[in-house]
Design a protein around this motif. Structure first.
Motif, PDB file in Angstrom:
ATOM      1  N   ILE A   4       2.091  -3.196   0.835  1.00 35.48           N
ATOM      2  CA  ILE A   4       2.251  -1.808   1.279  1.00 35.48           C
ATOM      3  C   ILE A   4       2.263  -0.845   0.099  1.00 35.48           C
ATOM      4  N   CYS A   5       3.094  -1.121  -0.885  1.00 33.18           N
ATOM      5  CA  CYS A   5       3.219  -0.214  -2.031  1.00 33.18           C
ATOM      6  C   CYS A   5       1.906  -0.092  -2.798  1.00 33.18           C
ATOM      7  N   ARG A   6       1.200  -1.194  -2.971  1.00 30.09           N
ATOM      8  CA  ARG A   6      -0.087  -1.151  -3.668  1.00 30.09           C
ATOM      9  C   ARG A   6      -1.126  -0.353  -2.878  1.00 30.09           C
ATOM     10  N   MET A   7      -1.139  -0.553  -1.559  1.00 25.34           N
ATOM     11  CA  MET A   7      -2.112   0.155  -0.727  1.00 25.34           C
ATOM     12  C   MET A   7      -1.834   1.656  -0.721  1.00 25.34           C
ATOM     13  N   TRP A   8      -0.563   2.038  -0.595  1.00 21.49           N
ATOM     14  CA  TRP A   8      -0.226   3.460  -0.617  1.00 21.49           C
ATOM     15  C   TRP A   8      -0.554   4.054  -1.983  1.00 21.49           C
ATOM     16  N   THR A  39       0.658   7.598  -3.652  1.00 23.98           N
ATOM     17  CA  THR A  39       2.049   7.891  -3.300  1.00 23.98           C
ATOM     18  C   THR A  39       2.828   6.598  -3.161  1.00 23.98           C
ATOM     19  N   ALA A  40       4.107   6.725  -2.940  1.00 28.60           N
ATOM     20  CA  ALA A  40       4.987   5.571  -2.719  1.00 28.60           C
ATOM     21  C   ALA A  40       5.927   5.913  -1.571  1.00 28.60           C
ATOM     22  N   PRO A  41       6.531   4.914  -0.936  1.00 28.54           N
ATOM     23  CA  PRO A  41       7.462   5.185   0.165  1.00 28.54           C
ATOM     24  C   PRO A  41       8.629   6.058  -0.299  1.00 28.54           C
ATOM     25  N   GLY A  81       3.863  -4.614  12.089  1.00 33.09           N
ATOM     26  CA  GLY A  81       2.557  -4.462  11.480  1.00 33.09           C
ATOM     27  C   GLY A  81       2.714  -3.716  10.170  1.00 33.09           C
ATOM     28  N   LEU A  82       1.650  -3.614   9.414  1.00 34.53           N
ATOM     29  CA  LEU A  82       1.713  -2.921   8.126  1.00 34.53           C
ATOM     30  C   LEU A  82       1.214  -1.479   8.283  1.00 34.53           C
TER      31      LEU A  82
END
Length: 379
Positions: free
Chosen positions: A160-164, A170-172, A119-120
């Motif tokens: 994922i990166c856009r949502m964070w 932030t970024a992972p 999942g995301l």
């Protein structure tokens, strides 16, 4: 600190692993404190799976959630005793019921890293921040948990990166790319697996490696753009079908800074699973490794056995619900995945779902974690 010749240590934030190898999280009960602790002690990053992690607790049948949250603390503590200076963390499935509680508990327990897939993990940064604020104290910065989503495509990495970025600014801290040759739950549809030639009984001959290599390079470029925006280093770790040093070197040629391997660590003395589970890998032939439909709602890879033959004939009645998955209806699910995976960990092979990677048939003997680490790193 130097790793094997040609391989650099893996740096994730302020963490430095001597060997650029993460041991993949495997549940239920396959990667707990024994395996994760041994990997961390050997210089890699040891990962404990939170999937029904408390299944051995005497209260698990009555209150699985409470047993699981307690076990997060006890398993990490035992792993730390094995590797006081090692890097340790958890794999937490987004599909898990009460996902937020698991993430927060892992942070409070002192996890160095958390990896999330199935999942995301859109809101993982929020849950981690809340737990760290609750922990408080002057040690907060030193104990910060590094977090990574598991992605399988440029599209999922971008989402994922856009949502964070948009929701949490932030970024992972790192990103794990799990390819179609991985074990357990896969982030691909059956059609995508077919297109890549990864759904057959002979993946080694049919897998379109160049096509997926292109996807991996695209993911690395996508992650790089967010690393530049946040002025931080975000290593990309690749997984799925990593079995020997040649595989590791190939991933580094693509631009990866580390690999995640799971299947190769199953047939080790330190692996937490029963010896019968390990022997199932050693005895498996290539044609025994098949794609199955999991109650999680996505394809998975497992070893063909009597249990799968039984499932093919019709649903296996669920006697008790352990409330493990967010989207699971006991009245409609083909079988209880918790029960099937606990049976695997306990060595009840004919009644078990035997998750594995595409290279499980290449496992020939029981090894030690240091031996596997040396083989992967070319020592």
């Amino acid at each position: 600190m130097e790793a094997a010749i040609g391989l650099k240590p893996l740096k994730i934030g302020n963490l430095v692993a001597k060997h650029p190898v993460i041991q993949g999280g495997m549940g239920v009960g396959v990667s707990l404190s024994s395996l994760a602790g041994a990997v961390a002690k050997a210089g890699g990053i040891g990962i404990i799976s939170t999937a029904q992690i408390g299944f051995k607790d005497q209260d698990f049948g009555k209150n699985p959630m409470a047993a699981n949250l307690r076990a997060i603390h006890s398993e990490l503590k035992k792993a730390r005793e094995k590797a006081p200076q090692g890097i340790l963390g958890f794999n937490i499935m987004v599909a898990t019921k009460e996902y937020a509680s698991y993430v927060k508990e892992a942070v409070k327990a002192g996890a160095d890293v958390i990896i999330s897939g199935a999942g995301l993990p859109i809101d993982m940064p929020k849950f981690v921040a809340e737990a760290e604020n609750e922990n408080g104290g002057s040690e907060k910065k030193e104990r910060r948990t590094m977090i990574a989503p598991i992605v399988s495509s440029v599209k999922s990495a971008l989402v994922i990166c856009r949502m964070w970025d948009r929701k949490y600014h932030t970024a992972p801290d790192f990103v794990v790319v799990e390819g179609p040759c991985a074990g357990g739950h896969l982030g691909f549809s059956r059609e995508q697996l077919t297109e890549l030639g990864a759904d057959t009984d002979h993946v080694a001959e049919t897998f379109d490696e160049p096509a997926y290599d292109k996807e991996v390079r695209g993911i690395i470029e996508t992650v790089k753009s967010f690393a530049e925006k946040y002025k931080k280093h975000i290593p990309v770790i690749t997984a799925g079908g990593i079995f020997d040093h040649k595989d590791v070197l190939h991933q580094f040629e693509l631009g990866a800074e580390g690999v995640q391997a799971a299947t190769r660590f199953v047939t080790t003395e330190e692996c937490d699973a029963d010896i019968a589970y390990k022997e199932a890998y050693i005895n498996a032939k290539e044609e025994d490794i098949v794609i199955v439909k999991s109650p999680v709602g996505m394809p998975g890879r497992a070893i063909k056995n009597k249990f799968l033959e039984r499932v093919a004939q019709g649903p296996v009645k669920v006697e008790r619900c352990f409330r493990c998955l967010e989207h699971c209806n006991p009245a409609e699910t083909p079988y209880c995945i918790t029960k099937a995976l606990i049976n695997a960990a306990e060595g009840k092979i004919d009644e078990a779902l035997l998750f594995c990677g595409s290279n499980a048939y290449r496992c020939e003997k029981i090894e030690t974690v240091p031996e596997v680490m040396a083989a992967l790193c070319g020592e």
